[in-house]
Design an enzyme around this catalytic site. Structure first.
Site, mmCIF file in Angstrom:
data_model
loop_
_atom_site.group_PDB
_atom_site.id
_atom_site.type_symbol
_atom_site.label_atom_id
_atom_site.label_comp_id
_atom_site.label_asym_id
_atom_site.label_seq_id
_atom_site.Cartn_x
_atom_site.Cartn_y
_atom_site.Cartn_z
ATOM 1 N N CYS A 144 0.826 -1.218 0.000
ATOM 2 C CA CYS A 144 0.000 0.000 0.000
ATOM 3 C C CYS A 144 0.855 1.261 0.000
ATOM 4 O O CYS A 144 0.473 2.275 -0.578
ATOM 5 C CB CYS A 144 -0.909 0.024 1.225
ATOM 6 S SG CYS A 144 -2.137 -1.270 1.184
ATOM 7 N N CYS A 179 14.711 9.888 -6.053
ATOM 8 C CA CYS A 179 13.420 9.176 -6.040
ATOM 9 C C CYS A 179 12.830 9.364 -4.645
ATOM 10 O O CYS A 179 13.231 10.270 -3.920
ATOM 11 C CB CYS A 179 13.597 7.703 -6.395
ATOM 12 S SG CYS A 179 14.537 6.787 -5.169
HETATM 13 N N1 LIG Z 1 4.643 -10.338 10.880
HETATM 14 C C1 LIG Z 1 3.904 -9.355 11.391
HETATM 15 N N2 LIG Z 1 3.762 -9.238 12.725
HETATM 16 C C2 LIG Z 1 3.015 -8.261 13.263
HETATM 17 N N3 LIG Z 1 2.363 -7.328 12.535
HETATM 18 C C3 LIG Z 1 2.471 -7.409 11.191
HETATM 19 C C4 LIG Z 1 3.243 -8.409 10.557
HETATM 20 N N4 LIG Z 1 3.184 -8.227 9.215
HETATM 21 C C5 LIG Z 1 2.389 -7.143 9.032
HETATM 22 N N5 LIG Z 1 1.972 -6.650 10.199
HETATM 23 C C6 LIG Z 1 1.077 -5.485 10.410
HETATM 24 O O1 LIG Z 1 -0.040 -5.617 9.551
HETATM 25 C C7 LIG Z 1 -0.549 -4.331 9.279
HETATM 26 C C8 LIG Z 1 -0.914 -4.260 7.833
HETATM 27 O O2 LIG Z 1 -1.569 -3.052 7.652
HETATM 28 P P1 LIG Z 1 -1.584 -2.260 6.286
HETATM 29 O O3 LIG Z 1 -1.621 -3.222 5.171
HETATM 30 O O4 LIG Z 1 -2.740 -1.326 6.336
HETATM 31 O O5 LIG Z 1 -0.175 -1.549 6.199
HETATM 32 P P2 LIG Z 1 0.677 -0.476 7.030
HETATM 33 O O6 LIG Z 1 2.010 -1.098 7.175
HETATM 34 O O7 LIG Z 1 -0.003 -0.019 8.257
HETATM 35 O O8 LIG Z 1 0.615 0.774 6.095
HETATM 36 P P3 LIG Z 1 1.592 1.374 4.994
HETATM 37 O O9 LIG Z 1 1.969 0.210 4.084
HETATM 38 O O10 LIG Z 1 0.735 2.383 4.322
HETATM 39 O O11 LIG Z 1 2.749 1.948 5.736
HETATM 40 C C9 LIG Z 1 0.505 -3.324 9.666
HETATM 41 O O12 LIG Z 1 0.052 -2.578 10.774
HETATM 42 C C10 LIG Z 1 1.728 -4.157 10.003
HETATM 43 O O13 LIG Z 1 2.500 -3.607 11.051
#
Ligand SMILES: Nc1ncnc2c1ncn2[C@@H]1O[C@H](COP(=O)(O)OP(=O)(O)OP(=O)(O)O)[C@@H](O)[C@H]1O
Ligand SMILES: [Zn+2]
Length: 447
Positions: A238, A404
């Site tokens: 995202c 970039c």
């Molecule tokens: N292995 C993991 N353990 C704990 N949390 C996780 C793990 N993988 C992903 N996450 C969490 O899952 C969530 C996914 O949310 P989302 O896809 O909306 O992305 P984001 O990381 O909050 O946003 P952006 O990509 O815009 O910075 C995030 O808050 C991320 O920290």
């Protein structure tokens, strides 16, 4: 189309039925909403807290749901006695957790290792402005506590990985994958197979969303469908590709709905089916997936993977790779944003090449830059050559500085310009526009 009078008549009938149901509920003894006493005592290992009747508070609170014939008292008790682990308190996890708590799921676990950022608030509605900087797991737990004192919520401020997943997952009945990366998808899939838990898996990007359920009713697992991870460079998240906030909102709600249906046994689940949502045409399609693959490395009859593996190595990328920076150039092919700023102040003649996509360039850019996205660079070399050719010369004689968003694509561009197109005076600006905004110009936006 039904005639308005027919609709009204039907509405009256429904209201009357509704009133009868309410009257029945109200007239029954306050503690009458009970499950039939089980034929056998609960099996050993079932937590003592399993409830067999709804309290008055629960009856009032969930009345609109109790009146739904598919739910009723039995369904509500099943929700009350269920526990759901939601991995990720982001775009999908936010609405999923809130609807699960609101629906009366008794215990919810929320895992996230990250903190709330301002750019999350466009879709992660479990958090708010006052929570920026707070742990997402903690913020989500606070919202759940405000929403429902009936829900027992556990926040895990951890990065779930091979070292902890098996222990955490074993404590929960259902797992919701609301994460955003391939390594965690394989990890959750494998551990849900090892622990025999259904996995309700969602994803969303830009204007599209998807939803399915793995490891339920003999259906396939994620590895049956995708035995090998995609090359890391083909995966868009995202923060690079963007996402319209309502889209993960819808998919997260559907994940919660799917959990509610599975827990209560309503209708057909999305096991062995993939729901595809396209917001541009407002269309939902469900396609059939292949069944369990006999050769599947985790769920097949002869598994080769029987415990969690190194998923970062397997996928070539980890869960926290959004801050990952490549370093492929020698120091002489790089310049810090401070040194580059000094050259700009001196009006040093040069070309500033910005290799971001146009959609990002339109958000913000440095003055007097030339925008050629990295993907278009090979075919637009003549434009760059013309910009870098000054005076009588027939070859580029001005230095080219490449920028970039974060300083990765600019390195790839410098390498390509040097190795394939013969440019000799070309440098990448270390850390890109984010470094510029942090180190040189706090008024420059970060997106
Ligand atoms: N292995 C993991 N353990 C704990 N949390 C996780 C793990 N993988 C992903 N996450 C969490 O899952 C969530 C996914 O949310 P989302 O896809 O909306 O992305 P984001 O990381 O909050 O946003 P952006 O990509 O815009 O910075 C995030 O808050 C991320 O920290
Ligand atoms: Zn499988």
């Amino acid at each position: 189309m039904a005639h308005p009078a027919d609709v009204l008549a039907e509405l009256h009938t429904l209201r009357a039925e509704n009133a009868t149901l309410r009257a029945r509920l109200a007239s029954s003894s306050p503690k009458a909403a009970t499950a039939p006493s089980p034929a056998h005592p609960p099996p050993v290992g079932v937590p003592f807290t399993q409830k067999t009747r709804l309290s008055n508070e629960e009856i009032s609170r969930f009345s609109r749901q109790l009146l739904v014939p598919e739910i009723g008292v039995q369904g509500q008790l099943k929700l009350r006695n269920a526990s759901v682990l939601v991995v990720g308190a982001g775009g999908l996890g936010a609405p999923a957790v809130m609807y699960l708590a609101a629906a009366g799921i008794g215990r919810i676990g929320i895992i996230d290792y990250d903190v709330v950022e301002a750019s999350n608030l466009q879709r992660q509605i479990i958090h708010d402005e006052s929570r920026v900087g707070m742990l997402k797991s903690e913020s989500a737990k606070q919202t759940v506590s405000k929403l429902s004192s009936l829900c027992e919520c556990t926040a895990y401020n951890i990065l779930i990985d091979s070292s902890n997943a098996m222990d955490v997952i074993k404590k929960w009945d259902y797992v919701v994958d609301a994460t955003d990366n391939v390594a965690t998808r394989y990890l959750l899939n494998d551990c849900c197979i090892f622990r025999n838990k259904p996995l309700i898996s969602g994803s969303a990007l830009r204007m599209d969303g998807q939803l399915t359920v793995y490891n339920l009713e003999g259906g396939p697992c994620y590895r049956c469908i995708f035995p090998k991870p995609p090359p890391p460079e083909t995966v868009t998240n995202c923060s690079d590709g963007g996402v319209l906030g309502v889209v993960p909102g819808i998919i997260g709600c559907l994940q919660a709905l799917e959990v509610v249906k599975i827990v209560t046994g309503i209708g057909a689940s999305l096991s062995q089916k993939l729901l595809i949502f396209d917001a541009t045409t407002m269309s939902f399609r469900t396609i059939r997936l292949r069944g369990r693959t006999p050769s599947c490395a985790v769920c097949g009859p002869h598994p080769t993977i029987t415990k969690p593996i190194d998923y970062v190595q397997f996928c070539g990328a980890g869960p926290d790779d959004k801050a990952h920076n490549i370093n492929i150039l020698p120091p002489e092919s790089r310049i810090s944003c401070h040194k580059y700023a000094a050259l700009r102040l001196d009006a040093f003649p040069h070309v500033l090449l910005d290799v971001r996509d146009k959609i990002q360039y339109d958000i913000c850019s440095l003055h007097h830059s030339l925008n050629i996205p990295l993907s278009e660079l090979p075919k637009r070399i003549p434009e760059l050559t013309a910009a870098a050719t000054f005076g009588e010369h027939h070859e580029p004689n001005l230095p080219v500085f490449v920028v970039c968003r974060r300083g990765n694509d600019s390195q790839l561009a410098v390498k390509m310009l040097e190795e394939t197109h013969g440019f000799t005076h070309v440098k990448d600006i270390v850390g890109g526009l984010e470094a510029w905004a942090r180190g040189r110009d706090p008024t420059f936006p970060i997106y």
